[in-house]
Design an enzyme around this catalytic site. Structure first.
Site, PDB file in Angstrom:
ATOM      1  N   LYS A 192      36.775  43.710  29.833  1.00 30.02           N
ATOM      2  CA  LYS A 192      37.976  43.170  29.219  1.00 30.02           C
ATOM      3  C   LYS A 192      37.672  42.352  27.965  1.00 30.02           C
ATOM      4  O   LYS A 192      38.538  42.181  27.107  1.00 30.02           O
ATOM      5  CB  LYS A 192      38.723  42.288  30.230  1.00 30.02           C
ATOM      6  CG  LYS A 192      38.032  40.964  30.539  1.00 30.02           C
ATOM      7  CD  LYS A 192      38.792  40.095  31.501  1.00 30.02           C
ATOM      8  CE  LYS A 192      38.666  40.576  32.914  1.00 30.02           C
ATOM      9  NZ  LYS A 192      37.278  40.534  33.456  1.00 30.02           N
ATOM     10  N   HIS A 228      34.425  32.290  39.243  1.00 27.53           N
ATOM     11  CA  HIS A 228      34.428  32.293  37.778  1.00 27.53           C
ATOM     12  C   HIS A 228      34.871  30.915  37.341  1.00 27.53           C
ATOM     13  O   HIS A 228      36.003  30.502  37.623  1.00 27.53           O
ATOM     14  CB  HIS A 228      35.369  33.365  37.235  1.00 27.53           C
ATOM     15  CG  HIS A 228      35.125  33.720  35.790  1.00 27.53           C
ATOM     16  ND1 HIS A 228      35.153  32.774  34.777  1.00 27.53           N
ATOM     17  CD2 HIS A 228      34.838  34.904  35.188  1.00 27.53           C
ATOM     18  CE1 HIS A 228      34.896  33.354  33.622  1.00 27.53           C
ATOM     19  NE2 HIS A 228      34.706  34.643  33.835  1.00 27.53           N
ATOM     20  N   GLU A 265      29.030  38.094  35.522  1.00 32.60           N
ATOM     21  CA  GLU A 265      30.019  38.842  34.758  1.00 32.60           C
ATOM     22  C   GLU A 265      30.129  38.306  33.328  1.00 32.60           C
ATOM     23  O   GLU A 265      31.209  37.901  32.883  1.00 32.60           O
ATOM     24  CB  GLU A 265      31.387  38.767  35.445  1.00 32.60           C
ATOM     25  CG  GLU A 265      31.387  39.261  36.886  1.00 32.60           C
ATOM     26  CD  GLU A 265      32.695  38.947  37.603  1.00 32.60           C
ATOM     27  OE1 GLU A 265      33.658  38.552  36.914  1.00 32.60           O
ATOM     28  OE2 GLU A 265      32.754  39.082  38.834  1.00 32.60           O
TER      29      GLU A 265
END
Length: 326
Positions: free
Chosen positions: A70, A199, A275
């Site tokens: 993304k 996250h 990530e």
């Protein structure tokens, strides 16, 4: 190699530059000197992406990066990372499709969205993408019905003290409350949970938060083992790492390594992934846009100039969004 412009696979027009230290800067100067452009464009330094990957391997060798698609889904960036062997964090069916089209194995894809549509879930199942995140009971029940063979990763909430884009209000669950209840519910439904993710927020300015987040992951691991008899095997430390050239990740790497050493000292016990998004592309992409006009704003009382505004092409905001998300 001499400079050459032309077609490179399916990635459109690329310019192959000579192996000189300042060749990228020279190319930008050449584009500017060519005159004004109606539309903005990105100039991507793929060598910078490669350098970032090598730096990651040096500073966090225990952690496998799963690039957050993304953040910037430019085909040349994705193809470069695929060749380098990274995994991919995909948040939608289109993102998964683009990665599969590069020949990436399903095992290198994490469906990292805690709420997935039924068509997207069916697509993941039909292509053998088993690992995916969740943070609520409704998603557990959905997966148990639609994809019982999935391997789930519980997403917990742990927010950085300061972050460019906080994510905790939207994603994640309390690791010492709702998270443990979700582990119980997963066992009741017969759904396999293989690990825990978090996250801390996009563009985190708080390196130490990674240490405390890993501590919270340990809480869920211990609960699963002692109360449910389940051995979890995956730790996903998410993203939030800086990507600008003047913002090294050393402090973040040290906090992560300290947390892993204290709470997961045995490398054979778990697989650790991350990530990173803007870490890989923050310094690799330069946005060029023509300033179409400028306007001076004056103070109504004093008549002094307050500020100067500039206007570029209308499509520039879309380009900025593509550069900065993730």
């Amino acid at each position: 190699m001499t400079p050459k412009s032309g077609s490179f696979g399916k990635f459109g027009n690329l310019t192959i530059l000579p192996p000189e230290r300042d060749s990228f800067e020279k190319e930008i100067d050449r584009i500017i000197e060519a005159g004004t452009r109606e539309h903005p464009l990105h100039v991507i330094d793929l060598d910078d992406v490669v350098r970032k990957h090598l730096n990651w391997l040096r500073t966090m060798p225990r952690i496998t990066p799963f690039y957050a698609v993304k953040c910037n889904d430019d085909p040349a960036i994705l193809a470069t990372l695929a060749r380098l062997g990274t995994g991919f964090d995909c948040a939608s069916e289109p993102e998964i499709r683009s990665i599969l089209e590069l020949g990436v194995e399903p095992e290198r894809i994490l469906f990292a969205h805690p709420i997935k549509s039924l068509p997207a879930l069916a697509f993941a199942r039909s292509h053998g993408i088993r690992r995916m995140t969740f943070d609520n009971e409704f998603e557990l029940e959905k997966v148990a019905k639609e994809y019982p063979d999935a391997e789930l990763v519980l997403r917990i909430r742990h927010d950085a003290g300061r972050a460019f884009i906080p994510l905790g209000k939207k994603f994640g669950c309390n690791p010492r409350g709702e998270g443990l209840r979700l582990m119980d519910r997963a066992q009741e439904l017969g759904v396999k949970v293989i690990g825990v993710s978090f996250h801390v927020g996009c563009g985190s300015l708080d390196a130490d938060c990674f240490y405390h987040a890993i501590e919270s992951v340990r809480v869920v691991f211990d609960y699963a083992q002692s109360k449910l008899g389940t051995r979890l095997e995956l730790v996903d430390i998410g993203g939030g790492f800086p990507g600008d050239s003047d913002k090294p990740i050393q402090a973040y790497a040290e906090a992560v390594q300290r947390g892993l050493q204290e709470f997961f000292p045995n490398p054979e016990e778990v697989t650790v992934i991350a990530e990173p998004g803007r870490y890989y592309v923050g310094s690799a992409v330069t946005l060029l846009s023509t300033i179409q006009g400028k306007k001076v704003i004056y103070d109504d009382q004093s008549g002094e100039r307050k500020r100067l505004t500039r206007s570029s092409t209308s499509s520039m905001m879309g380009c900025l969004g593509r550069c900065l998300t993730g």
